[in-house]
Design an enzyme around this catalytic site. Structure first.
Site, PDB file in Angstrom:
ATOM      1  N   SER A  60       0.820  -1.212   0.000  1.00  0.00           N
ATOM      2  CA  SER A  60       0.000   0.000   0.000  1.00  0.00           C
ATOM      3  C   SER A  60       0.847   1.252   0.000  1.00  0.00           C
ATOM      4  CB  SER A  60      -0.921  -0.009   1.211  1.00  0.00           C
ATOM      5  OG  SER A  60      -0.168  -0.116   2.397  1.00  0.00           O
ATOM      6  N   THR A  72      -3.178   3.871   1.396  1.00  0.00           N
ATOM      7  CA  THR A  72      -2.802   5.096   2.105  1.00  0.00           C
ATOM      8  C   THR A  72      -2.896   4.886   3.605  1.00  0.00           C
ATOM      9  OG1 THR A  72      -3.734   6.429   0.334  1.00  0.00           O
ATOM     10  CG2 THR A  72      -3.520   7.523   2.461  1.00  0.00           C
ATOM     11  N   THR A 109       1.342   7.593   1.010  1.00  0.00           N
ATOM     12  CA  THR A 109       0.680   6.669   0.087  1.00  0.00           C
ATOM     13  C   THR A 109       1.567   6.331  -1.104  1.00  0.00           C
ATOM     14  OG1 THR A 109      -1.349   6.346  -1.208  1.00  0.00           O
ATOM     15  CG2 THR A 109      -0.359   8.505  -1.338  1.00  0.00           C
ATOM     16  N   ARG A 132       0.971  10.659 -12.229  1.00  0.00           N
ATOM     17  CA  ARG A 132      -0.244  11.040 -11.491  1.00  0.00           C
ATOM     18  C   ARG A 132       0.071  11.279  -9.997  1.00  0.00           C
ATOM     19  NH1 ARG A 132      -3.302   9.014  -6.879  1.00  0.00           N
ATOM     20  NH2 ARG A 132      -5.465   9.588  -7.203  1.00  0.00           N
ATOM     21  N   VAL A 133      -0.498  12.361  -9.478  1.00  0.00           N
ATOM     22  CA  VAL A 133      -0.389  12.666  -8.053  1.00  0.00           C
ATOM     23  C   VAL A 133      -1.814  12.793  -7.518  1.00  0.00           C
ATOM     24  CG1 VAL A 133       0.313  14.428  -6.377  1.00  0.00           C
ATOM     25  CG2 VAL A 133       1.844  13.824  -8.270  1.00  0.00           C
ATOM     26  N   GLY A 134      -2.059  12.245  -6.351  1.00  0.00           N
ATOM     27  CA  GLY A 134      -3.406  12.289  -5.783  1.00  0.00           C
ATOM     28  C   GLY A 134      -3.559  13.380  -4.740  1.00  0.00           C
ATOM     29  N   ASP A 135      -4.484  13.152  -3.847  1.00  0.00           N
ATOM     30  CA  ASP A 135      -4.783  14.134  -2.798  1.00  0.00           C
ATOM     31  C   ASP A 135      -3.815  14.060  -1.616  1.00  0.00           C
ATOM     32  OD1 ASP A 135      -5.890  11.517  -2.294  1.00  0.00           O
ATOM     33  OD2 ASP A 135      -6.772  12.369  -0.481  1.00  0.00           O
ATOM     34  N   THR A 170      -8.883   9.363   2.562  1.00  0.00           N
ATOM     35  CA  THR A 170      -8.381   8.229   1.794  1.00  0.00           C
ATOM     36  C   THR A 170      -9.399   7.924   0.705  1.00  0.00           C
ATOM     37  OG1 THR A 170      -7.541   5.955   1.951  1.00  0.00           O
ATOM     38  CG2 THR A 170      -9.430   6.491   3.317  1.00  0.00           C
ATOM     39  N   GLY A 171      -8.970   7.177  -0.307  1.00  0.00           N
ATOM     40  CA  GLY A 171      -9.873   6.861  -1.406  1.00  0.00           C
ATOM     41  C   GLY A 171      -9.454   7.576  -2.672  1.00  0.00           C
ATOM     42  N   GLY A 217      -8.391  10.068  -4.826  1.00  0.00           N
ATOM     43  CA  GLY A 217      -7.843  11.385  -4.550  1.00  0.00           C
ATOM     44  C   GLY A 217      -8.415  12.492  -5.419  1.00  0.00           C
TER      45      GLY A 217
HETATM   46  C1  SD4 Z   1      -4.728   8.692  -3.824  1.00  0.00           C
HETATM   47  N1  SD4 Z   1      -5.999   8.965  -1.817  1.00  0.00           N
HETATM   48  O1  SD4 Z   1      -3.603   8.636  -4.288  1.00  0.00           O
HETATM   49  C2  SD4 Z   1      -4.958   8.165  -2.429  1.00  0.00           C
HETATM   50  C3  SD4 Z   1      -5.257   6.705  -2.493  1.00  0.00           C
HETATM   51  C4  SD4 Z   1      -5.903   6.120  -1.270  1.00  0.00           C
HETATM   52  O2  SD4 Z   1      -6.808   4.267  -0.206  1.00  0.00           O
HETATM   53  O3  SD4 Z   1      -6.176   6.760  -0.309  1.00  0.00           O
HETATM   54  N2  SD4 Z   1      -6.243   4.851  -1.279  1.00  0.00           N
HETATM   55  O4  SD4 Z   1      -5.692   9.086  -4.469  1.00  0.00           O
END
Ligand code: SD4
Length: 334
Positions: A91, A193, A211, A221-224, A244-245, A247
């Site tokens: 993860s 994450t 994460t 790619r970059v998330g939140d 989480t989730g 982003g």
């Molecule tokens: C993202 N929020 O890169 C992260 C991924 C994540 O459980 O939280 N996954 O978008």
């Protein structure tokens, strides 16, 4: 009516720990820096650690630091490092699932009681992204470093570069390539994450989020998670939140900042998390059925909350010697 199942209640190292009285007046818990916080009338037993997903080893580590009198910033950093080093988790950190080109790229950020923050994005070959984020905060005039610059900075700070793609993650990626259908997994009890929030014995709050991002994401790619205000936000006067989730959806609603601002307006952490999720699901044309987002939050009083779009999002909470996984309430009941 809230549905809150305590799916497991087990103490780890915290059994028998001595913590403060269950209700104490905040005025009796002197802060190093009193200007930083408003003084709530009552506060839950301190210290407290909460984290996204089922990460009891990580919360136990953070609590060990807090019980020894350590501060919330050290606690969240050290707690997150446990998951970063856990190769089996696939993860975060070492063993994280790679992007679609087979590169493991990490995002992380950290924020302290003063509102200072540091972040790294698209960091490669360094396991402890959260510690690099902290170094960015403490040893540079910047807030965020990306890619090769972040890596070179980490090396200059003494971090050892290494291959983060483990055999297991490489195998999973090769399997994925056969079909090569990029689609975020709606909901998994395994996570990509760890977000962690802590209040130390002084009543001061810090947070961290680290994460490997979404598995098989596009290169670059970059998330939140490393974006202050989206993946994480801490306001020592009010509280903190972490996401989480998917982003992209968190970034579009500046989710963690939103949760903290809602708490500032008087909502409890639970109500604030619910409102932040409702901003996502109630957007016109929202396709929320296809993705997951979850928030956890804590306020200055030590009250906590968590909420997600779909089932099976959980928070780990360590307080009063109990380190427990708490199944969150969720929006999509149908
Ligand atoms: C993202 N929020 O890169 C992260 C991924 C994540 O459980 O939280 N996954 O978008």
């Amino acid at each position: 009516m809230k549905r809150r199942n305590f799916i497991k209640k087990a103490s780890l190292t915290g059994v028998g720990l001595t913590v403060g009285s269950s209700i104490v007046n905040c005025a009796e818990t002197p802060s190093e820096d009193k200007k930083l916080g408003t003084v709530p009338s009552a506060i839950a037993s301190l210290p407290i650690v909460i984290a996204t997903w089922h990460v009891k080893d990580a919360t136990a580590k953070a609590m060990e630091i807090l019980q020894a009198g350590g501060n919330a910033l050290d606690a969240v950093e050290q707690g997150c490092r446990i998951e970063e080093a856990n190769e089996k988790g696939q993860s975060v950190g070492k063993g994280g699932l790679p992007d679609r080109d087979g590169n493991v790229t990490l995002d992380a950020c950290i924020m302290d009681k003063h509102g200072n923050c540091g972040a790294v994005v698209y960091l490669q070959n360094i396991t402890h992204a959260i510690s690099v984020a902290r170094k960015v905060m403490e040893n540079t005039p910047h807030v965020m470093l990306a890619g090769e610059g972040a890596k070179q900075f980490a090396i200059s700070e003494g971090f050892q570069p290494e291959n983060l793609l483990t055999e297991a993650s490489k195998e999973a990626w090769e399997k994925w390539k056969v079909e090569a259908k990029y689609k975020p997994i709606i909901n998994i009890e395994n996570h990509d994450t760890i977000g962690m929030l802590a209040i130390d014995k002084n009543g001061d709050i810090s947070g961290a989020c680290t994460t490997s991002g979404l598995a098989y994401k596009m290169g670059g790619r970059v998330g939140d998670s490393p974006i202050i205000g989206s993946g994480l936000f801490v306001d020592n006067e009010i509280g903190a939140a972490v996401a989480t989730g998917l982003g992209e959806e968190v970034v579009k609603t500046v989710g963690s900042f939103l949760v903290v601002e809602l708490m500032r307006q008087g909502k409890s952490p639970q109500e604030a998390c619910e409102e932040a999720i409702s901003r996502i699901v109630n957007k016109p044309n929202s396709n929320y059925k296809d993705f997951q987002v979850g928030y956890i939050a804590v306020n200055k009083k030590g009250e906590t909350g968590s909420y997600s779009i779909h089932q099976w999002f959980s928070m780990t909470k360590f307080q009063d010697g109990v380190n427990e996984q708490i199944q969150s309430d969720y929006y999509n009941k149908t």
